[in-house]
Design a protein around this motif. Structure first.
Motif, PDB file in Angstrom:
ATOM      1  N   PRO A  41     -27.225  19.508 -11.467  1.00  0.00           N
ATOM      2  CA  PRO A  41     -28.563  19.175 -10.973  1.00  0.00           C
ATOM      3  C   PRO A  41     -28.724  17.679 -10.764  1.00  0.00           C
ATOM      4  O   PRO A  41     -27.988  16.889 -11.347  1.00  0.00           O
ATOM      5  CB  PRO A  41     -29.490  19.685 -12.078  1.00  0.00           C
ATOM      6  CG  PRO A  41     -28.635  19.848 -13.278  1.00  0.00           C
ATOM      7  CD  PRO A  41     -27.259  20.111 -12.806  1.00  0.00           C
ATOM      8  N   SER A  42     -29.679  17.319  -9.946  1.00  0.00           N
ATOM      9  CA  SER A  42     -29.926  15.916  -9.643  1.00  0.00           C
ATOM     10  C   SER A  42     -30.216  15.132 -10.924  1.00  0.00           C
ATOM     11  O   SER A  42     -30.950  15.597 -11.792  1.00  0.00           O
ATOM     12  CB  SER A  42     -31.104  15.862  -8.669  1.00  0.00           C
ATOM     13  OG  SER A  42     -31.641  14.588  -8.663  1.00  0.00           O
ATOM     14  N   LYS A  46     -23.605  12.637 -11.759  1.00  0.00           N
ATOM     15  CA  LYS A  46     -22.460  12.796 -10.849  1.00  0.00           C
ATOM     16  C   LYS A  46     -22.099  11.468 -10.190  1.00  0.00           C
ATOM     17  O   LYS A  46     -20.951  11.035 -10.209  1.00  0.00           O
ATOM     18  CB  LYS A  46     -22.790  13.833  -9.755  1.00  0.00           C
ATOM     19  CG  LYS A  46     -23.263  15.175 -10.274  1.00  0.00           C
ATOM     20  CD  LYS A  46     -23.556  16.144  -9.150  1.00  0.00           C
ATOM     21  CE  LYS A  46     -24.737  15.769  -8.264  1.00  0.00           C
ATOM     22  NZ  LYS A  46     -26.044  15.837  -8.929  1.00  0.00           N
ATOM     23  N   LEU A  60     -24.289  -4.011 -11.377  1.00  0.00           N
ATOM     24  CA  LEU A  60     -25.546  -4.056 -12.116  1.00  0.00           C
ATOM     25  C   LEU A  60     -25.236  -4.665 -13.467  1.00  0.00           C
ATOM     26  O   LEU A  60     -24.435  -4.135 -14.219  1.00  0.00           O
ATOM     27  CB  LEU A  60     -26.108  -2.647 -12.309  1.00  0.00           C
ATOM     28  CG  LEU A  60     -26.350  -1.860 -11.021  1.00  0.00           C
ATOM     29  CD1 LEU A  60     -26.615  -0.401 -11.355  1.00  0.00           C
ATOM     30  CD2 LEU A  60     -27.530  -2.445 -10.274  1.00  0.00           C
TER      31      LEU A  60
HETATM   32  N1  LIG Z   1     -29.072   1.896 -11.420  1.00  0.00           N
HETATM   33  C1  LIG Z   1     -29.573   2.666 -12.391  1.00  0.00           C
HETATM   34  N2  LIG Z   1     -30.320   2.118 -13.367  1.00  0.00           N
HETATM   35  C2  LIG Z   1     -30.832   2.879 -14.356  1.00  0.00           C
HETATM   36  N3  LIG Z   1     -30.660   4.208 -14.458  1.00  0.00           N
HETATM   37  C3  LIG Z   1     -29.944   4.810 -13.499  1.00  0.00           C
HETATM   38  C4  LIG Z   1     -29.351   4.064 -12.414  1.00  0.00           C
HETATM   39  N4  LIG Z   1     -28.686   4.942 -11.624  1.00  0.00           N
HETATM   40  C5  LIG Z   1     -28.849   6.149 -12.181  1.00  0.00           C
HETATM   41  N5  LIG Z   1     -29.599   6.086 -13.305  1.00  0.00           N
HETATM   42  C6  LIG Z   1     -29.946   7.209 -14.175  1.00  0.00           C
HETATM   43  O1  LIG Z   1     -28.768   7.828 -14.615  1.00  0.00           O
HETATM   44  C7  LIG Z   1     -28.862   9.230 -14.532  1.00  0.00           C
HETATM   45  C8  LIG Z   1     -27.760   9.782 -13.651  1.00  0.00           C
HETATM   46  O2  LIG Z   1     -27.974   9.354 -12.318  1.00  0.00           O
HETATM   47  P1  LIG Z   1     -26.991   9.707 -11.148  1.00  0.00           P
HETATM   48  O3  LIG Z   1     -25.608   9.442 -11.576  1.00  0.00           O
HETATM   49  O4  LIG Z   1     -27.473   9.007  -9.938  1.00  0.00           O
HETATM   50  O5  LIG Z   1     -27.228  11.273 -10.993  1.00  0.00           O
HETATM   51  P2  LIG Z   1     -26.813  12.270  -9.835  1.00  0.00           P
HETATM   52  O6  LIG Z   1     -25.933  11.550  -8.888  1.00  0.00           O
HETATM   53  O7  LIG Z   1     -26.138  13.387 -10.539  1.00  0.00           O
HETATM   54  O8  LIG Z   1     -28.075  12.741  -9.207  1.00  0.00           O
HETATM   55  C9  LIG Z   1     -30.252   9.544 -14.005  1.00  0.00           C
HETATM   56  O9  LIG Z   1     -31.079   9.872 -15.096  1.00  0.00           O
HETATM   57  C10 LIG Z   1     -30.696   8.253 -13.390  1.00  0.00           C
HETATM   58  O10 LIG Z   1     -32.086   8.086 -13.526  1.00  0.00           O
END
Ligand SMILES: Nc1ncnc2c1ncn2[C@@H]1O[C@H](COP(=O)(O)OP(=O)(O)O)[C@@H](O)[C@H]1O
Ligand SMILES: [Mg+2]
Lengths: 258, 289
Positions: A41-42, A46, A60
């Motif tokens: 899920p989102s 991933k 970052l």
């Molecule tokens: N740059 C970021 N800064 C803070 N939290 C992040 C960042 N990118 C992703 N997250 C958090 O990390 C978790 C995983 O995100 P992500 O890897 O993008 O998920 P997916 O690709 O499976 O949708 C989420 O809860 C998201 O809010």
């Protein structure tokens, strides 16, 4: 298919965005030369996991990573690793096609040019050869051969995404990471790009993030299911969708998490 | 069906009233500009001639031309730009492309914004202390243009940063993912796609410098000089100060003279702005994303 050697291996991989932990003890082995899809899920991590494999997360300042990621047997988080070399070896395709605002030709040759010392600069003919080879490999050559000097951002989205794949190839990557490469495309373009990805199988190890289960099912050999930063299940795609071992996987593929 | 109710009519009426209000406000805004320009042109135009632009002031500045002042202003602005543009662009590149997002960066950014709001007379005092006295440049073109440069630095930085940040992040990510260093990314993608915006933005912001009086009055601009400066250590006349002088300090100046000076000054600023806006429009048409 005899794909036995491991291309990407993560061990006890943990990642924090500031104080928020996004990955928990991920142990994963991705076999060389096949397509492995990451589903879940989102927000399950991933993209985060994928972005550990070329260390692009690090730009970052507040990201902290623990554990190790080996690519072709080398720990890429080791002290002596040069990011430029790592990223030559591990290409990345993004969710939104992001060709550079330069000509099609310059896009494809960008990687080669930045990684070649001035003294060894390719001749015009060599460059043309590299260009044609890469564009042919992504089935774009016939389409664009008459407008190589046009700005790449004017291409259709499908062509743009193929170009984004093509520009990785002159660097001869062994692994290509794709983060939902079709989610900005219409169904027809999606099909074309999926077909291309399928053709690249064997030559490259492909890690494909997708939220589209049908796509994972169609277009991958193995499938990794993730949930809330943890790896839940990793099997051959056919098995995962037919006989999931974990009840949470079953819930997901039956659509209970949306 | 589909016919207006009394509520619709009432709403329409209210909306028309607000439209009128906003229109009037807009016109009120344009009006002073028009009046000023008209006044300048009507009263200043009789003074303008080639001779006015190319001759020295005569008879205690009550006649003759403005050549030394015109040249001085062009000198001062050009030299100020020479200092502030490279420095400002470099600083903006660092702040926007390299600086980590931490408290120090935030303090620097805050300082720059505040620096842009410092009154020009304060810059003048700083210029006297730093350039005229401490560095020993004396009251000179060098000290005056450095003072102008310090004054314009924050706007240059802000304008540059905006242009840099208009370049989509996706381009940078694409480069980094191909193994490009930050500098390769900046050099090959970010700068080529923002430099025109940077330059036009900077000119637009900085053209105001031409009209500044306070910062140059104590640092290098002279009331009257019967000859042109020979080096950057000399003083110079400048249009803004000259206008102040002929308008308030010299008796028996013919009415059209100060208006003529003002018209030239405004003309320089408008020409710089128009060029920069035209350039920007032209480049926007060529934009590639
Ligand atoms: N740059 C970021 N800064 C803070 N939290 C992040 C960042 N990118 C992703 N997250 C958090 O990390 C978790 C995983 O995100 P992500 O890897 O993008 O998920 P997916 O690709 O499976 O949708 C989420 O809860 C998201 O809010
Ligand atoms: Mg994602």
């Amino acid at each position: 298919m005899v794909a036995s050697s491991i291309s990407v291996r993560t061990q006890k991989l943990n990642l924090w965005y500031g104080t928020f932990q996004a990955l928990f003890d991920v142990d994963l082995e991705i076999k060389q030369g096949i397509i492995t899809s990451l589903i879940g899920p989102s927000g399950c991590g991933k993209s985060t996991l994928l972005r550990c494999m070329n260390r692009i997360n690090e730009r970052l300042g507040y990201v902290r990573t623990e554990g190790r990621v080996d690519i072709d047997g080398q720990n890429i988080y080791a002290e002596e690793i040069e990011l430029a070399q790592l990223r030559k070896q591990v290409g990345m395709v993004f969710q939104r096609p992001n060709p550079l605002p330069i000509s099609i030709r310059d896009n494809v040759l960008f990687g080669t040019r930045i990684h070649t010392p001035k003294a060894d600069k390719l001749s015009k003919e060599q460059e043309e050869e590299v260009l044609e080879g890469a564009l042919r490999e992504v089935l774009l050559w016939d389409n664009v051969k008459d407008r190589l000097d046009d700005t790449a951002t004017r291409l259709s989205l499908e062509e743009q995404q193929k170009l984004c794949i093509a520009r990785l190839l002159p660097l001869k990557p062994s692994v290509i990471l794709m983060d939902e490469p079709c989610s900005a495309l219409d169904p027809k373009a999606t099909e074309a790009v999926e077909e291309l990805i399928w053709q690249m199988r064997g030559t490259y190890t492909i890690v494909l993030v997708t939220h589209n289960m049908a796509q994972a099912r169609r277009a991958s050999d193995e499938c990794v299911f993730m949930l809330m930063g943890k790896m839940i299940e990793h099997t051959e795609t056919a098995d995962l969708f037919v006989t999931p071992k974990d009840s949470r996987t079953a819930d997901y593929i039956e659509g209970r998490y949306g | 069906m589909f016919t207006a109710t009394s509520l619709n009519e009432r709403n329409d009426q209210v909306q028309r009233r607000f439209r009128l209000l906003f229109l009037v406000m807009t016109l009120l805004l344009v009006l002073p500009v028009l009046i000023i320009l008209t006044l300048l042109v009507v009263r200043g135009a009789p003074a303008i001639s080639l001779e006015f632009l190319l001759a020295y002031p005569k008879s205690g500045m009550t006649a003759g031309g403005i050549f030394p002042a015109l040249l001085g202003t062009i000198f001062l602005v050009a030299m100020a730009l020479l200092f502030s543009v490279p420095l400002g662009i470099a600083a903006a590149i660092y702040l926007s492309e390299y600086a980590p997002d931490n408290w120090l960066t935030r303090i620097i950014n805050l300082a720059i914004i505040n620096l842009a709001g410092v009154p020009s007379i304060v810059h003048a005092l700083f210029g006297v202390g730093a350039f005229v006295i401490f560095f020993g440049f004396g009251t000179s073109i060098l000290a005056a243009s450095l003072t102008l440069a310090i004054m314009t630095l924050p706007v240059v930085i802000v304008a540059t940063r905006e242009s840099l940040q208009a370049v989509p992040q996706a381009f940078r990510e694409a480069c980094w993912a191909l193994g490009a260093t930050k500098w390769q990314t900046i050099r090959r993608i970010v700068l080529p796609n923002s430099i025109s915006g940077i330059l036009t933005g900077v000119i637009l912001e900085v053209s105001r410098t031409a009209g500044e009086t306070a910062p140059i009055m104590f640092t290098g601009a002279a009331f009257f000089l019967p000859f042109l400066p020979e080096s950057v250590y000399d003083q110079t006349m400048a249009l803004s100060l000259h206008l102040f002088v002929v308008a308030t300090q010299v008796p028996d100046v013919p009415d059209h003279l100060p208006y003529g000076v003002a018209l030239v000054l405004v003309g320089i600023v408008l020409i710089m702005n128009a060029t920069s806006i035209g350039f920007r429009t032209y480049l926007r048409g060529k934009k590639k994303w």
